[in-house]
Design a protein around this motif. Sequence first.
Motif, PDB file in Angstrom:
ATOM      1  N   ASN A   1       0.826  -1.199   0.000  1.00 35.03           N
ATOM      2  CA  ASN A   1       0.000   0.000   0.000  1.00 35.03           C
ATOM      3  C   ASN A   1       0.866   1.257   0.000  1.00 35.03           C
ATOM      4  OD1 ASN A   1      -1.886   1.989   0.220  1.00 35.03           O
ATOM      5  ND2 ASN A   1      -2.605   1.424   2.273  1.00 35.03           N
ATOM      6  N   SER A   2       0.992   1.887  -1.169  1.00 34.20           N
ATOM      7  CA  SER A   2       1.650   3.190  -1.287  1.00 34.20           C
ATOM      8  C   SER A   2       0.629   4.279  -1.607  1.00 34.20           C
ATOM      9  CB  SER A   2       2.730   3.132  -2.378  1.00 34.20           C
ATOM     10  OG  SER A   2       3.776   2.259  -2.012  1.00 34.20           O
ATOM     11  N   HIS A   3      -0.624   3.982  -1.301  1.00 36.16           N
ATOM     12  CA  HIS A   3      -1.739   4.913  -1.509  1.00 36.16           C
ATOM     13  C   HIS A   3      -1.685   5.998  -0.431  1.00 36.16           C
ATOM     14  CE1 HIS A   3      -5.606   6.148  -2.982  1.00 36.16           C
ATOM     15  NE2 HIS A   3      -6.275   5.775  -1.901  1.00 36.16           N
ATOM     16  N   ILE A   4      -2.533   7.009  -0.568  1.00 39.17           N
ATOM     17  CA  ILE A   4      -2.543   8.120   0.386  1.00 39.17           C
ATOM     18  C   ILE A   4      -3.214   7.753   1.702  1.00 39.17           C
ATOM     19  CG2 ILE A   4      -2.411   9.896  -1.393  1.00 39.17           C
ATOM     20  CD1 ILE A   4      -5.452  10.195  -1.197  1.00 39.17           C
ATOM     21  N   GLY A   5      -3.851   6.603   1.758  1.00 43.30           N
ATOM     22  CA  GLY A   5      -4.506   6.142   2.975  1.00 43.30           C
ATOM     23  C   GLY A   5      -4.646   4.640   2.949  1.00 43.30           C
ATOM     24  N   ALA A   6      -5.371   4.097   3.914  1.00 46.73           N
ATOM     25  CA  ALA A   6      -5.583   2.654   3.975  1.00 46.73           C
ATOM     26  C   ALA A   6      -6.394   2.184   2.771  1.00 46.73           C
ATOM     27  CB  ALA A   6      -6.308   2.286   5.272  1.00 46.73           C
ATOM     28  N   ILE A   7      -6.184   0.923   2.387  1.00 45.56           N
ATOM     29  CA  ILE A   7      -6.941   0.325   1.297  1.00 45.56           C
ATOM     30  C   ILE A   7      -7.677  -0.914   1.807  1.00 45.56           C
ATOM     31  CG2 ILE A   7      -5.462   1.181  -0.560  1.00 45.56           C
ATOM     32  CD1 ILE A   7      -4.106  -1.589  -0.604  1.00 45.56           C
ATOM     33  N   SER A   8      -8.752  -1.279   1.120  1.00 40.39           N
ATOM     34  CA  SER A   8      -9.480  -2.510   1.403  1.00 40.39           C
ATOM     35  C   SER A   8      -9.289  -3.478   0.253  1.00 40.39           C
ATOM     36  CB  SER A   8     -10.973  -2.237   1.595  1.00 40.39           C
ATOM     37  OG  SER A   8     -11.206  -1.454   2.755  1.00 40.39           O
ATOM     38  N   THR A   9      -9.257  -4.777   0.566  1.00 38.02           N
ATOM     39  CA  THR A   9      -9.076  -5.801  -0.466  1.00 38.02           C
ATOM     40  C   THR A   9     -10.140  -6.881  -0.316  1.00 38.02           C
ATOM     41  OG1 THR A   9      -7.543  -7.089   0.911  1.00 38.02           O
ATOM     42  CG2 THR A   9      -6.575  -5.427  -0.536  1.00 38.02           C
ATOM     43  N   PHE A  10     -10.521  -7.453  -1.451  1.00 38.62           N
ATOM     44  CA  PHE A  10     -11.514  -8.531  -1.459  1.00 38.62           C
ATOM     45  C   PHE A  10     -11.094  -9.547  -2.504  1.00 38.62           C
ATOM     46  CE2 PHE A  10     -15.497 -10.402  -3.129  1.00 38.62           C
ATOM     47  CZ  PHE A  10     -15.949 -11.008  -1.969  1.00 38.62           C
ATOM     48  N   HIS A  11     -10.910 -10.793  -2.089  1.00 41.25           N
ATOM     49  CA  HIS A  11     -10.400 -11.850  -2.951  1.00 41.25           C
ATOM     50  C   HIS A  11     -11.541 -12.727  -3.441  1.00 41.25           C
ATOM     51  CE1 HIS A  11      -8.850 -15.905  -3.772  1.00 41.25           C
ATOM     52  NE2 HIS A  11      -7.726 -15.321  -4.141  1.00 41.25           N
ATOM     53  N   GLN A  12     -11.553 -13.008  -4.756  1.00 38.47           N
ATOM     54  CA  GLN A  12     -12.544 -13.902  -5.347  1.00 38.47           C
ATOM     55  C   GLN A  12     -11.833 -14.983  -6.143  1.00 38.47           C
ATOM     56  OE1 GLN A  12     -14.706 -10.912  -7.657  1.00 38.47           O
ATOM     57  NE2 GLN A  12     -16.493 -11.196  -6.361  1.00 38.47           N
ATOM     58  N   LEU A  13     -12.233 -16.252  -5.940  1.00 44.83           N
ATOM     59  CA  LEU A  13     -11.734 -17.326  -6.779  1.00 44.83           C
ATOM     60  C   LEU A  13     -12.477 -17.314  -8.105  1.00 44.83           C
ATOM     61  CD1 LEU A  13     -11.572 -20.292  -4.233  1.00 44.83           C
ATOM     62  CD2 LEU A  13      -9.659 -18.916  -5.071  1.00 44.83           C
ATOM     63  N   GLN A  14     -11.805 -17.721  -9.175  1.00 46.72           N
ATOM     64  CA  GLN A  14     -12.461 -17.813 -10.465  1.00 46.72           C
ATOM     65  C   GLN A  14     -12.976 -19.233 -10.692  1.00 46.72           C
ATOM     66  OE1 GLN A  14      -9.787 -16.366 -13.491  1.00 46.72           O
ATOM     67  NE2 GLN A  14     -10.356 -14.248 -13.129  1.00 46.72           N
ATOM     68  N   THR A  15     -14.091 -19.316 -11.390  1.00 41.63           N
ATOM     69  CA  THR A  15     -14.665 -20.600 -11.768  1.00 41.63           C
ATOM     70  C   THR A  15     -14.307 -20.888 -13.219  1.00 41.63           C
ATOM     71  OG1 THR A  15     -16.512 -20.276 -10.243  1.00 41.63           O
ATOM     72  CG2 THR A  15     -16.784 -21.927 -11.966  1.00 41.63           C
ATOM     73  N   LYS A  16     -13.792 -22.076 -13.478  1.00 37.41           N
ATOM     74  CA  LYS A  16     -13.394 -22.442 -14.830  1.00 37.41           C
ATOM     75  C   LYS A  16     -14.633 -22.706 -15.689  1.00 37.41           C
ATOM     76  CE  LYS A  16      -9.164 -24.553 -13.041  1.00 37.41           C
ATOM     77  NZ  LYS A  16      -8.356 -25.797 -12.935  1.00 37.41           N
ATOM     78  N   PRO A  17     -14.464 -22.679 -17.033  1.00 34.13           N
ATOM     79  CA  PRO A  17     -15.620 -22.932 -17.919  1.00 34.13           C
ATOM     80  C   PRO A  17     -16.319 -24.259 -17.655  1.00 34.13           C
ATOM     81  CG  PRO A  17     -13.794 -22.005 -19.167  1.00 34.13           C
ATOM     82  CD  PRO A  17     -13.260 -22.286 -17.781  1.00 34.13           C
ATOM     83  N   ASN A  18     -15.581 -25.256 -17.104  1.00 35.68           N
ATOM     84  CA  ASN A  18     -16.217 -26.540 -16.810  1.00 35.68           C
ATOM     85  C   ASN A  18     -16.924 -26.552 -15.459  1.00 35.68           C
ATOM     86  OD1 ASN A  18     -14.088 -26.580 -15.041  1.00 35.68           O
ATOM     87  ND2 ASN A  18     -13.100 -28.414 -15.889  1.00 35.68           N
ATOM     88  N   GLY A  19     -16.962 -25.388 -14.808  1.00 37.45           N
ATOM     89  CA  GLY A  19     -17.672 -25.262 -13.539  1.00 37.45           C
ATOM     90  C   GLY A  19     -16.842 -25.560 -12.316  1.00 37.45           C
ATOM     91  N   VAL A  20     -15.574 -25.948 -12.499  1.00 38.72           N
ATOM     92  CA  VAL A  20     -14.697 -26.259 -11.373  1.00 38.72           C
ATOM     93  C   VAL A  20     -14.139 -24.961 -10.792  1.00 38.72           C
ATOM     94  CG1 VAL A  20     -12.576 -27.422 -10.657  1.00 38.72           C
ATOM     95  CG2 VAL A  20     -14.094 -28.499 -12.334  1.00 38.72           C
ATOM     96  N   VAL A  21     -14.262 -24.801  -9.491  1.00 40.38           N
ATOM     97  CA  VAL A  21     -13.740 -23.617  -8.821  1.00 40.38           C
ATOM     98  C   VAL A  21     -12.254 -23.801  -8.562  1.00 40.38           C
ATOM     99  CG1 VAL A  21     -13.920 -22.141  -6.782  1.00 40.38           C
ATOM    100  CG2 VAL A  21     -15.976 -23.160  -7.762  1.00 40.38           C
ATOM    101  N   ALA A  22     -11.458 -22.754  -8.790  1.00 39.67           N
ATOM    102  CA  ALA A  22     -10.021 -22.817  -8.575  1.00 39.67           C
ATOM    103  C   ALA A  22      -9.708 -23.149  -7.118  1.00 39.67           C
ATOM    104  CB  ALA A  22      -9.386 -21.486  -8.955  1.00 39.67           C
ATOM    105  N   PRO A  23      -8.572 -23.813  -6.848  1.00 43.16           N
ATOM    106  CA  PRO A  23      -8.204 -24.121  -5.467  1.00 43.16           C
ATOM    107  C   PRO A  23      -7.918 -22.859  -4.670  1.00 43.16           C
ATOM    108  CG  PRO A  23      -6.381 -24.583  -6.946  1.00 43.16           C
ATOM    109  CD  PRO A  23      -7.566 -24.289  -7.813  1.00 43.16           C
ATOM    110  N   SER A  24      -8.102 -22.941  -3.364  1.00 39.98           N
ATOM    111  CA  SER A  24      -7.895 -21.788  -2.494  1.00 39.98           C
ATOM    112  C   SER A  24      -6.405 -21.525  -2.277  1.00 39.98           C
ATOM    113  CB  SER A  24      -8.557 -22.021  -1.133  1.00 39.98           C
ATOM    114  OG  SER A  24      -9.951 -22.105  -1.258  1.00 39.98           O
ATOM    115  N   PRO A  25      -6.054 -20.292  -1.949  1.00 34.97           N
ATOM    116  CA  PRO A  25      -4.682 -20.005  -1.535  1.00 34.97           C
ATOM    117  C   PRO A  25      -4.310 -20.811  -0.298  1.00 34.97           C
ATOM    118  CG  PRO A  25      -5.884 -17.983  -1.992  1.00 34.97           C
ATOM    119  CD  PRO A  25      -6.890 -19.090  -1.983  1.00 34.97           C
TER     120      PRO A  25
END
Length: 217
Positions: A26-50
């Motif tokens: 974070n080199s922004h002028i203030g605090a930042i918020s983050t939100f993580h989303q996994l992507q779903t593959k075309p075959n409907g399989v959700v990517a593994p979690s971090p």
Amino acid sequence: MNPTATPSIATQVAPPPAYLTISIVNSHIGAISTFHQLQTKPNGVVAPSPWGGVPVPGTVACGSSASMAVPTNWAGIVLVSDASHKITDNDSGIEANFVSWGPDFENGNAIGTVDVTFVGGFSVPIVCSCAGKVQTGCNKDLFKLGTCPSAVTEGACANPLRGDLGVTQANPFFAPCQHAAYAYEEDHAAVSAGECQEGHINCCVGTACPPNPDQPA
């Protein structure tokens, strides 16, 4: 990044480590918020979690950083906003994946791929680097360079070209970052693929971040 697009990859890439680490500084002028989303593959399989599970929505103080380690076949997006606003799908995003292309391509090695996207909209500037070299993104504050073409909601300017696969030029508000960050759906010059095989992608938020050599002057 359009999941159907095939990014250009160097002919030779190094074997990657077991996990790809993605850090947000974070080199922004203030605090930042983050939100993580996994992507779903075309075959409907959700990517593994971090490693350790999907990070919960969080706040990164100015001058601080947050990291996550992701396994092979992970794909996801991290939305980033100024912490004074709620996260929406119009916020700036970091899209990345660590996907194995199979035995017929690069001997099955996972390829570290990353882009900064303003396809949904713009909230904060972001650039991402590997081995000290900026690979994708734009450090310009678009709010200071032009007028948002839509109502600004929760500190984010919605991109009016979102979902339009036929355009080849960014909306004027987003044009100062086109080809460096995704400014429209087919802006594939913004993708870095195969350049982050040492296993660490470092993403910097704010105008104080180093500029991308590919961003318009």
